[in-house]
Design a protein around this motif. Structure first.
Motif, PDB file in Angstrom:
ATOM      1  N   ILE A   8       0.826  -1.196   0.000  1.00 42.22           N
ATOM      2  CA  ILE A   8       0.000   0.000   0.000  1.00 42.22           C
ATOM      3  C   ILE A   8       0.866   1.254   0.000  1.00 42.22           C
ATOM      4  O   ILE A   8       0.597   2.220  -0.691  1.00 42.22           O
ATOM      5  N   LEU A  11       1.990   2.027  -3.580  1.00 44.14           N
ATOM      6  CA  LEU A  11       1.009   2.150  -4.650  1.00 44.14           C
ATOM      7  C   LEU A  11       0.872   3.611  -5.036  1.00 44.14           C
ATOM      8  O   LEU A  11       0.801   4.496  -4.199  1.00 44.14           O
ATOM      9  N   LEU A  18      -0.742   6.619  -2.893  1.00 42.17           N
ATOM     10  CA  LEU A  18      -1.985   6.372  -2.167  1.00 42.17           C
ATOM     11  C   LEU A  18      -1.724   6.417  -0.671  1.00 42.17           C
ATOM     12  O   LEU A  18      -0.672   5.987  -0.198  1.00 42.17           O
ATOM     13  N   ARG A  21      -4.777   2.935   4.032  1.00 44.09           N
ATOM     14  CA  ARG A  21      -6.221   2.741   4.208  1.00 44.09           C
ATOM     15  C   ARG A  21      -6.653   2.943   5.666  1.00 44.09           C
ATOM     16  O   ARG A  21      -7.650   3.596   5.955  1.00 44.09           O
ATOM     17  N   GLU A 216     -10.650   7.602  -1.962  1.00 52.03           N
ATOM     18  CA  GLU A 216      -9.410   6.914  -1.590  1.00 52.03           C
ATOM     19  C   GLU A 216      -9.496   5.430  -1.942  1.00 52.03           C
ATOM     20  O   GLU A 216      -8.534   4.835  -2.449  1.00 52.03           O
ATOM     21  N   GLU A 217     -10.644   4.816  -1.682  1.00 49.39           N
ATOM     22  CA  GLU A 217     -10.784   3.386  -1.966  1.00 49.39           C
ATOM     23  C   GLU A 217     -10.849   3.123  -3.466  1.00 49.39           C
ATOM     24  O   GLU A 217     -10.287   2.137  -3.950  1.00 49.39           O
ATOM     25  N   ARG A 220      -7.391   3.082  -4.947  1.00 52.88           N
ATOM     26  CA  ARG A 220      -6.707   1.833  -4.625  1.00 52.88           C
ATOM     27  C   ARG A 220      -7.236   0.690  -5.489  1.00 52.88           C
ATOM     28  O   ARG A 220      -6.476  -0.131  -6.003  1.00 52.88           O
ATOM     29  N   THR A 224      -5.114  -1.676  -8.250  1.00 52.58           N
ATOM     30  CA  THR A 224      -4.869  -3.096  -7.969  1.00 52.58           C
ATOM     31  C   THR A 224      -5.774  -4.046  -8.739  1.00 52.58           C
ATOM     32  O   THR A 224      -5.510  -5.249  -8.776  1.00 52.58           O
TER      33      THR A 224
END
Length: 310
Positions: A8, A11, A18, A21, A216-217, A220, A224
């Motif tokens: 993470i 990324l 990013l 989380r 934000e999600e 990600r 991915t």
């Protein structure tokens, strides 16, 4: 694909690195603890509506600046704003029920003690309150609820079934950001009924956290996701944009205030002002989606056909 903490941290997408989380979720939880509202206690539901005040900014009413609008009396324009406010509240309830189900599905396989899951549950609680608040506003306004058509209702059911995780967060932002833009113009506007201003103020404050979580999600997820999932997300989100733009205002509002429904729908479709309002309301979102790679290929064409993207 599940990323470890180290993965993470490295990324990145077109917008940069990013954020972690869990750190994002912790900040959102802290904000929720400080800035959450109980609409039943926060708002004065017993106060009568004020004579001559609008229920939605006139510039955001769908018929604004059309030939039909020019022929309407001020009283009829205000009545249309009253019905359109209820139609948007009805749309909001439909959309938030979809969103709550998508969030539940998103966290189903995730660690229940994580901050990410705790914030999702906090957001679901927010959305429950928002849906009840919108329903109470419709009742207080003494106008009909305006549910989406049976077709759109069932398409929503289908979307919940076939959506990918990034598709779910794209749809979340679509439903949240356009209405958020409109509500940010509504709550400080002294021409508007105080109760409507209060409802939109609460929604804006709490939705800001929901938008941050979803953005934000989604970043990600798009980094991915396998290629097939990213392509599928582009397609499905474009189709949902088309559904959302059609469902935005229920045409029954026009006949309910004594207007010719078919003529009104035609004038709204031909209105350059309305097209500008919808594209301006969506611009912050479409710029973001373009940056992270959602608006590509056939999906982009679908967004353009929705009228939300120039």
């Amino acid at each position: 694909m599940t990323a470890t903490m180290n993965e993470i941290e490295i990324l990145r997408d077109a917008l940069g690195l990013l954020k972690d989380r869990e750190q994002v979720a912790e900040r959102l939880l802290d904000s929720s603890a400080k800035h959450s509202f109980d609409p039943d206690k926060e708002l004065d539901w017993d106060a009568p509506f004020e004579e001559g005040k609008w229920f939605w900014p006139p510039e955001l009413v769908s018929l604004y600046d059309t030939p039909m609008w020019q022929r309407m009396s001020e009283e009829q324009r205000i009545q249309l704003s009253r019905h359109e406010s209820a139609a948007l509240a009805s749309l909001g309830i439909w959309f938030e029920i979809i969103l709550m189900q998508l969030l539940i599905r998103h966290i189903y396989d995730r660690p229940t003690t994580s901050a990410h899951v705790r914030y999702a549950l906090t957001e679901i609680a927010d959305e429950c309150r928002h849906s009840m608040m919108f329903a109470r506003l419709i009742q207080k306004s003494d106008v009909p609820a305006y549910p989406v058509t049976r077709l759109h209702h069932n398409l929503g059911r289908l979307f919940k079934t076939i959506s990918t995780t990034p598709g779910s967060f794209t749809a979340t932002l679509l439903g949240e950001e356009i209405l958020d833009w409109m509500q940010r113009l509504t709550f400080p506007d002294e021409r508007i009924q105080p109760l409507v201003r209060g409802v939109t103020r609460i929604h804006v404050v709490e939705e800001a956290r929901h938008v941050r979580y979803a953005r934000e999600e989604l970043r990600r997820q798009m980094v991915t996701a396998p290629r097939w999932e990213a392509e599928y997300t582009r397609l499905v989100s474009g189709e949902f944009a088309r559904i959302f733009s059609v469902a935005f205002i229920n045409p029954k509002v026009y006949s309910d205030v004594g207007l010719d429904r078919r003529e009104a729908v035609a004038q709204v479709k031909a209105s350059g002002h309305r097209r500008e309002v919808m594209q301006t309301g969506a611009k912050r979102l479409t710029d973001f989606l373009d940056d992270i790679g959602v608006l590509r290929g056939v999906g982009r064409k679908l967004w353009q056909s929705s009228g939300l993207l120039a």
